[in-house]
Design a protein around this motif. Structure first.
Motif, PDB file in Angstrom:
ATOM      1  N   SER A   1      -9.590  42.925 -19.916  1.00  0.00           N
ATOM      2  CA  SER A   1      -8.615  42.279 -19.034  1.00  0.00           C
ATOM      3  C   SER A   1      -8.701  40.759 -19.123  1.00  0.00           C
ATOM      4  CB  SER A   1      -8.836  42.738 -17.590  1.00  0.00           C
ATOM      5  OG  SER A   1      -8.654  44.126 -17.459  1.00  0.00           O
ATOM      6  N   LEU A   2      -9.920  40.233 -19.146  1.00  0.00           N
ATOM      7  CA  LEU A   2     -10.077  38.782 -19.206  1.00  0.00           C
ATOM      8  C   LEU A   2      -9.699  38.238 -20.584  1.00  0.00           C
ATOM      9  CD1 LEU A   2     -13.335  38.177 -17.127  1.00  0.00           C
ATOM     10  CD2 LEU A   2     -10.943  38.021 -16.410  1.00  0.00           C
ATOM     11  N   LEU A   3      -9.952  39.008 -21.649  1.00  0.00           N
ATOM     12  CA  LEU A   3      -9.504  38.589 -22.977  1.00  0.00           C
ATOM     13  C   LEU A   3      -7.987  38.471 -23.020  1.00  0.00           C
ATOM     14  CD1 LEU A   3     -11.813  40.650 -25.370  1.00  0.00           C
ATOM     15  CD2 LEU A   3     -11.544  38.166 -25.378  1.00  0.00           C
ATOM     16  N   VAL A   4      -7.296  39.481 -22.522  1.00  0.00           N
ATOM     17  CA  VAL A   4      -5.836  39.455 -22.513  1.00  0.00           C
ATOM     18  C   VAL A   4      -5.339  38.284 -21.657  1.00  0.00           C
ATOM     19  CG1 VAL A   4      -3.766  40.664 -21.723  1.00  0.00           C
ATOM     20  CG2 VAL A   4      -5.544  41.910 -22.991  1.00  0.00           C
ATOM     21  N   GLU A   5      -5.914  38.116 -20.488  1.00  0.00           N
ATOM     22  CA  GLU A   5      -5.505  37.014 -19.615  1.00  0.00           C
ATOM     23  C   GLU A   5      -5.685  35.673 -20.316  1.00  0.00           C
ATOM     24  OE1 GLU A   5      -6.580  35.012 -15.267  1.00  0.00           O
ATOM     25  OE2 GLU A   5      -7.592  36.867 -15.895  1.00  0.00           O
TER      26      GLU A   5
ATOM     27  N   ARG B   1       0.642  40.170 -15.297  1.00  0.00           N
ATOM     28  CA  ARG B   1       1.490  41.309 -15.680  1.00  0.00           C
ATOM     29  C   ARG B   1       1.075  41.859 -17.052  1.00  0.00           C
ATOM     30  NH1 ARG B   1       7.720  40.259 -13.634  1.00  0.00           N
ATOM     31  NH2 ARG B   1       7.185  39.735 -11.476  1.00  0.00           N
ATOM     32  N   TYR B   2       0.790  40.959 -17.969  1.00  0.00           N
ATOM     33  CA  TYR B   2       0.435  41.400 -19.316  1.00  0.00           C
ATOM     34  C   TYR B   2      -0.894  42.143 -19.344  1.00  0.00           C
ATOM     35  CZ  TYR B   2       4.237  39.619 -22.172  1.00  0.00           C
ATOM     36  OH  TYR B   2       5.465  39.442 -22.777  1.00  0.00           O
ATOM     37  N   VAL B   3      -1.791  41.801 -18.440  1.00  0.00           N
ATOM     38  CA  VAL B   3      -3.023  42.576 -18.343  1.00  0.00           C
ATOM     39  C   VAL B   3      -2.698  44.038 -18.062  1.00  0.00           C
ATOM     40  CG1 VAL B   3      -5.123  42.963 -16.977  1.00  0.00           C
ATOM     41  CG2 VAL B   3      -4.527  40.650 -17.711  1.00  0.00           C
ATOM     42  N   ASP B   4      -1.802  44.277 -17.131  1.00  0.00           N
ATOM     43  CA  ASP B   4      -1.407  45.656 -16.819  1.00  0.00           C
ATOM     44  C   ASP B   4      -0.704  46.314 -18.007  1.00  0.00           C
ATOM     45  OD1 ASP B   4      -2.501  45.902 -14.316  1.00  0.00           O
ATOM     46  OD2 ASP B   4      -0.688  45.378 -13.227  1.00  0.00           O
ATOM     47  N   PHE B   5       0.208  45.585 -18.675  1.00  0.00           N
ATOM     48  CA  PHE B   5       0.884  46.140 -19.845  1.00  0.00           C
ATOM     49  C   PHE B   5      -0.132  46.569 -20.905  1.00  0.00           C
ATOM     50  CE2 PHE B   5       4.577  42.934 -19.054  1.00  0.00           C
ATOM     51  CZ  PHE B   5       5.020  43.696 -17.984  1.00  0.00           C
ATOM     52  N   CYS B   6      -1.090  45.677 -21.160  1.00  0.00           N
ATOM     53  CA  CYS B   6      -2.045  45.919 -22.243  1.00  0.00           C
ATOM     54  C   CYS B   6      -3.062  46.992 -21.882  1.00  0.00           C
ATOM     55  CB  CYS B   6      -2.738  44.614 -22.624  1.00  0.00           C
ATOM     56  SG  CYS B   6      -1.606  43.406 -23.370  1.00  0.00           S
ATOM     57  N   LEU B   7      -3.437  47.073 -20.606  1.00  0.00           N
ATOM     58  CA  LEU B   7      -4.299  48.175 -20.179  1.00  0.00           C
ATOM     59  C   LEU B   7      -3.609  49.511 -20.422  1.00  0.00           C
ATOM     60  CD1 LEU B   7      -5.816  46.767 -16.858  1.00  0.00           C
ATOM     61  CD2 LEU B   7      -7.096  47.364 -18.925  1.00  0.00           C
ATOM     62  N   GLY B   8      -2.316  49.566 -20.182  1.00  0.00           N
ATOM     63  CA  GLY B   8      -1.572  50.782 -20.472  1.00  0.00           C
ATOM     64  C   GLY B   8      -1.568  51.109 -21.951  1.00  0.00           C
ATOM     65  N   THR B   9      -1.503  50.089 -22.792  1.00  0.00           N
ATOM     66  CA  THR B   9      -1.472  50.298 -24.236  1.00  0.00           C
ATOM     67  C   THR B   9      -2.758  50.939 -24.751  1.00  0.00           C
ATOM     68  OG1 THR B   9       0.014  48.401 -24.507  1.00  0.00           O
ATOM     69  CG2 THR B   9      -1.173  49.131 -26.464  1.00  0.00           C
ATOM     70  N   VAL B  10      -3.899  50.608 -24.146  1.00  0.00           N
ATOM     71  CA  VAL B  10      -5.167  51.179 -24.605  1.00  0.00           C
ATOM     72  C   VAL B  10      -5.567  52.426 -23.820  1.00  0.00           C
ATOM     73  CG1 VAL B  10      -5.995  48.983 -25.490  1.00  0.00           C
ATOM     74  CG2 VAL B  10      -6.566  49.631 -23.140  1.00  0.00           C
TER      75      VAL B  10
ATOM     76  N   PRO C   1      -7.101  52.525 -11.382  1.00  0.00           N
ATOM     77  CA  PRO C   1      -6.212  51.791 -10.465  1.00  0.00           C
ATOM     78  C   PRO C   1      -5.773  50.464 -11.076  1.00  0.00           C
ATOM     79  CG  PRO C   1      -8.493  51.618  -9.761  1.00  0.00           C
ATOM     80  CD  PRO C   1      -8.479  52.616 -10.874  1.00  0.00           C
ATOM     81  N   PRO C   2      -4.613  49.923 -10.689  1.00  0.00           N
ATOM     82  CA  PRO C   2      -4.157  48.634 -11.216  1.00  0.00           C
ATOM     83  C   PRO C   2      -5.217  47.559 -11.023  1.00  0.00           C
ATOM     84  CG  PRO C   2      -2.432  49.674  -9.941  1.00  0.00           C
ATOM     85  CD  PRO C   2      -3.667  50.485  -9.720  1.00  0.00           C
ATOM     86  N   ARG C   3      -5.409  46.741 -12.047  1.00  0.00           N
ATOM     87  CA  ARG C   3      -6.436  45.703 -11.985  1.00  0.00           C
ATOM     88  C   ARG C   3      -5.837  44.333 -11.712  1.00  0.00           C
ATOM     89  NH1 ARG C   3     -11.922  47.450 -13.143  1.00  0.00           N
ATOM     90  NH2 ARG C   3     -12.212  45.393 -14.035  1.00  0.00           N
ATOM     91  N   ALA C   4      -4.909  43.904 -12.586  1.00  0.00           N
ATOM     92  CA  ALA C   4      -4.384  42.540 -12.467  1.00  0.00           C
ATOM     93  C   ALA C   4      -3.610  42.340 -11.185  1.00  0.00           C
ATOM     94  CB  ALA C   4      -3.498  42.227 -13.668  1.00  0.00           C
ATOM     95  N   ALA C   5      -2.817  43.335 -10.806  1.00  0.00           N
ATOM     96  CA  ALA C   5      -1.971  43.170  -9.620  1.00  0.00           C
ATOM     97  C   ALA C   5      -2.782  43.058  -8.349  1.00  0.00           C
ATOM     98  CB  ALA C   5      -1.010  44.355  -9.519  1.00  0.00           C
ATOM     99  N   ALA C   6      -4.020  43.533  -8.391  1.00  0.00           N
ATOM    100  CA  ALA C   6      -4.850  43.498  -7.196  1.00  0.00           C
ATOM    101  C   ALA C   6      -5.514  42.152  -6.985  1.00  0.00           C
ATOM    102  CB  ALA C   6      -5.921  44.584  -7.283  1.00  0.00           C
ATOM    103  N   ARG C   7      -5.459  41.289  -8.009  1.00  0.00           N
ATOM    104  CA  ARG C   7      -6.112  39.993  -7.891  1.00  0.00           C
ATOM    105  C   ARG C   7      -5.259  39.046  -7.079  1.00  0.00           C
ATOM    106  NH1 ARG C   7      -7.101  39.699 -14.270  1.00  0.00           N
ATOM    107  NH2 ARG C   7      -8.717  41.262 -14.453  1.00  0.00           N
ATOM    108  N   PRO C   8      -5.882  38.165  -6.301  1.00  0.00           N
ATOM    109  CA  PRO C   8      -5.090  37.159  -5.588  1.00  0.00           C
ATOM    110  C   PRO C   8      -4.445  36.208  -6.571  1.00  0.00           C
ATOM    111  CG  PRO C   8      -7.431  36.683  -5.410  1.00  0.00           C
ATOM    112  CD  PRO C   8      -7.319  38.051  -6.044  1.00  0.00           C
ATOM    113  N   ALA C   9      -3.260  35.726  -6.247  1.00  0.00           N
ATOM    114  CA  ALA C   9      -2.563  34.799  -7.131  1.00  0.00           C
ATOM    115  C   ALA C   9      -3.343  33.509  -7.245  1.00  0.00           C
ATOM    116  CB  ALA C   9      -1.153  34.514  -6.576  1.00  0.00           C
TER     117      ALA C   9
END
Length: 224
Positions: A100-104, A195-204, A209-217
């Motif tokens: 997730s952090l690599l993608v971010e 958003r891309y973290v979630d997209f890419c997690l789906g790809t692999v 549970p959702p990871r990126a969306a749960a983080r504070p902005a």
């Protein structure tokens, strides 16, 4: 082969932080020209005009146009790799967090350094030895992602049966941000990255549970 002076990017204060891009005047002029006209559509005379120097003065610092492209691409990949290393150092042993952090990190770079990142499309213009050196750096990033996904598959965090193919798709998706992102759009680089973290997690094949969306902005980053 045309070699360029080694251009070490300053170590980022934080891998999510982006100050204005610092390049010497010649590289800055070359970057603007390549972005507007492409490598083959740019002349050394045009770059010299932008910088306000004579062509011989420009050649004093850089051997030729190829050396300018090499220096810019070298800066691009070394900065991306430095930021990715810093990001993964925050993740510990959890492959999902590492991925997730690599993608971010990659997406933030593509948005905040979009003009520099866009130059990746010009690798076809590199001379053979320069091309091989650049591809080796890019392959290192891909292998880092693949190793992370393989670790996640072994730990049953990811389900993809094709880690290498999935990672190539992830990288293509992330690199594409440099092609369409424009400052002032409806989403900040931070929001796009989440958003891309979630997209890419789906790809692999992540099914937790959702990871990126749960983080504070996070706050807006400054763009170069």
């Amino acid at each position: 082969m045309s070699r360029a002076p080694r251009t070490e990017a300053p170590a980022p204060q934080g891998w999510r932080d982006y100050a204005p891009l610092e390049l010497d005047p010649v590289l800055s002029g070359a970057l603007s020209a390549f972005h507007e006209h492409g490598y083959h559509g740019t002349t050394v005379r045009d770059i010299a005009r932008r910088v306000g120097v004579t062509v011989p003065a420009l050649y004093y610092h850089y051997e030729n146009k190829q050396a300018l492209l090499v220096a810019l691409l070298d800066r691009l990949m070394r900065d991306v790799l430095d930021r990715c290393r810093a990001a993964t150092s925050d993740a510990g042993d959890d492959p999902v967090e590492r991925f997730s952090l690599l993608v971010e990190s990659i997406v933030l770079y593509m948005a905040n350094r979009r003009k520099l990142a866009f130059l990746d499309t010009e690798i076809r213009s590199l001379e053979p030895e320069n091309h091989a050196r650049y591809v080796a750096l890019r392959d290192y990033l891909e292998h880092t992602l693949v190793d992370t996904v393989v670790d996640g598959v072994e730990k049953h965090a990811f389900s993809t049966p094709y880690p290498a193919d999935a990672c190539r798709a992830v990288l293509a998706m992330c690199q594409g941000v440099a092609n369409w992102y424009r400052p002032g759009g409806p989403l900040t680089p931070t929001e796009i990255a989440r958003r891309y973290v979630d997209f890419c997690l789906g790809t692999v094949g992540y099914t937790g549970p959702p990871r990126a969306a749960a983080r504070p902005a996070r706050g807006r980053t400054r763009k170069a």
